[in-house]
Every structure is written in C-alpha cells, then in structure tokens.
Design a protein around this motif. Sequence first.
Motif, PDB file in Angstrom:
ATOM      1  N   ALA A   4       0.830  -1.180   0.040  1.00 21.69           N
ATOM      2  CA  ALA A   4      -0.048   0.246  -0.104  1.00 21.69           C
ATOM      3  C   ALA A   4       0.896   1.229  -0.059  1.00 21.69           C
ATOM      4  O   ALA A   4       1.983   1.341   0.585  1.00 21.69           O
ATOM      5  N   HIS A   5       0.403   2.157  -0.628  1.00 23.10           N
ATOM      6  CA  HIS A   5       1.201   3.537  -0.575  1.00 23.10           C
ATOM      7  C   HIS A   5       0.479   4.684  -1.179  1.00 23.10           C
ATOM      8  O   HIS A   5      -0.714   4.559  -1.473  1.00 23.10           O
ATOM      9  N   LYS A   6       0.738   6.046  -0.778  1.00 23.35           N
ATOM     10  CA  LYS A   6      -0.017   6.938  -1.208  1.00 23.35           C
ATOM     11  C   LYS A   6       1.300   7.831  -2.183  1.00 23.35           C
ATOM     12  O   LYS A   6       2.409   7.557  -1.882  1.00 23.35           O
ATOM     13  N   THR A   7       0.720   8.675  -3.174  1.00 27.12           N
ATOM     14  CA  THR A   7       1.396   9.329  -4.102  1.00 27.12           C
ATOM     15  C   THR A   7       0.781  10.931  -4.059  1.00 27.12           C
ATOM     16  O   THR A   7      -0.450  10.950  -3.951  1.00 27.12           O
ATOM     17  N   LEU A   8       1.756  11.612  -3.901  1.00 26.18           N
ATOM     18  CA  LEU A   8       1.284  13.118  -4.419  1.00 26.18           C
ATOM     19  C   LEU A   8       2.464  13.891  -4.666  1.00 26.18           C
ATOM     20  O   LEU A   8       3.543  13.640  -4.612  1.00 26.18           O
ATOM     21  N   GLY A   9       2.244  15.389  -5.510  1.00 23.48           N
ATOM     22  CA  GLY A   9       3.269  16.160  -5.600  1.00 23.48           C
ATOM     23  C   GLY A   9       3.703  16.026  -7.152  1.00 23.48           C
ATOM     24  O   GLY A   9       3.040  15.116  -7.881  1.00 23.48           O
ATOM     25  N   ASN A  10       4.636  16.729  -7.574  1.00 25.89           N
ATOM     26  CA  ASN A  10       5.322  16.656  -8.898  1.00 25.89           C
ATOM     27  C   ASN A  10       6.597  16.982  -9.004  1.00 25.89           C
ATOM     28  O   ASN A  10       6.988  17.976  -7.955  1.00 25.89           O
ATOM     29  N   GLY A  11       7.442  16.396  -9.668  1.00 25.44           N
ATOM     30  CA  GLY A  11       8.640  16.558  -9.666  1.00 25.44           C
ATOM     31  C   GLY A  11       9.654  15.219  -9.686  1.00 25.44           C
ATOM     32  O   GLY A  11       8.738  14.131  -9.996  1.00 25.44           O
TER      33      GLY A  11
END
Length: 253
Positions: A4-11
């Motif tokens: 399980a994981h969470k993703t967010l942001g840019n770059g």
Amino acid sequence: MKLAHKTLGNGPVLVILHGLFGSADNWLSIARELENSFSLVLVDQRNHGDSPHSSTWNYEVMAEDLAELLDDLGHERVFLMGHSMGGKTAMRFATQYPERVEKLLVADIAPRAYPIHHQEILAGLNAVDVERLASRKEADEQLAQHISHKGIRQFLLKALGRDEQKGFKWRINLPVITEKIEEVGRALPEEARFEGATLFMGGANSDYIREEDKDLIQKHFPNSNLIYIKQAGHWLHAEQPDAVIQTIKAFFK
C-alpha cells in the motif's frame, strides 16, 4: 508483495519509508510541504499500515517489496529516504539495487546491529484487549499501564484501525513483529556497499547514530555525510519538521 502507498506532488520521485510500528501517514505532513518539489511515494512496509501481513519479515524481503513497487509504478531510478527501520530498508535496497537509487537519505539509524529495546512497547501493545475495546480512550488507558509517555502512546495508537464489523484491530502484524523483533535490529550485511551520494541525518538528542558509527557508515557508504538536527531526538521529523524539510530539499535538490 503489493505494498500500500500514497502518491502526491510533482517533480523528481522521492520515496519515503516509515519506521517500526508506523505507516506512510507518519510522513504525510512532511510530504505536503515537499509536494511542490517532488513526486512523493509514501510507502506502508509489509506488516504495517494497509500493506499485507506476512510471517516472513526481514530487510531482504522488504527491499524486494520496494523493488516490486517501483516496477509497478514504472520508476527506474529514485531519490530514497527512510527513517529508523525504514532507514535500514533503504540502506539494504540501495546496496542491493544501487542502479535504482539516485541519492539516499537515512534518518536516525546506522548500519550497525542494535539490541532489542522495544520490550515495553510490545508488552503494552499486546496487553491491549483489542477484541473487547469500546473506544480509543480505553485503548490508551490500557496502553498507559505499560507506557507512560503520552506522545509515544499517541503514535502507537495511530496503528489502531477498524475491521469490517466496525470493531478495532491493529494495522500492524503484532504477532509476527513480537516474535521476530530481533530482525529490526540486524546490521547491514558485511559486504553491502553503496557508492552513491548518501546523507545520514541524526537527531542531536538521539543515541541511534553515535560518533563511533562514523567509520562503519563510511565503509558501507563511502560517498556519505553525517549531520545532526538540533533539539531533535529519534522522532526528528515530528520534533523539528522545518529543519528536516529544509535538509531534505537541500540534499535532494
């Protein structure tokens, strides 16, 4: 294992691994301050958070879990950071898959072996009568019989979730962690080595990274530096978040 994981942001991609008894959520507030600079992947390691439970639990398989996750996400090479147990996983991953790590940041843990020192916490967690709990307050009261520090109890109770019948359950695999707690303290293998840029970030008030650890750090990570965050203990990201955020940005940029 599918983590399980969470993703967010840019770059550029920055993967963050939590410590023992924790989850990806422990780093969410830090991640929100970094999301304009990085594409963040916050991971629940096996037997923690919302990731699957398994009776197999050691740094070799946790590194393999991370490799599988990066494959699934299509990330060939990443910035990698881990705290405590997550730092040990990150070190193991970087030495097993050096071509996949652009830079490595290890938060308040060294490559050496650590003696078992979580007995009181494990005793407290195992003493909580999860099946008969009526409230989180009741869980805190039971935990307090073993753990007096309120902040530690609050952290541990983040691992208390709900089951399908709306009852309580531990989101950590408490039986396996209790049985195999010595795995958390294991040293990095003697031959392990990562030549890439590495930063060890210790808490100035913590004894997890000691002066005598420097030679061993250099042996395994010859292109490494060691800094200490002032007025911070082992939970440096909770105690000095601004300093940790600035250190992360400066190193990975």
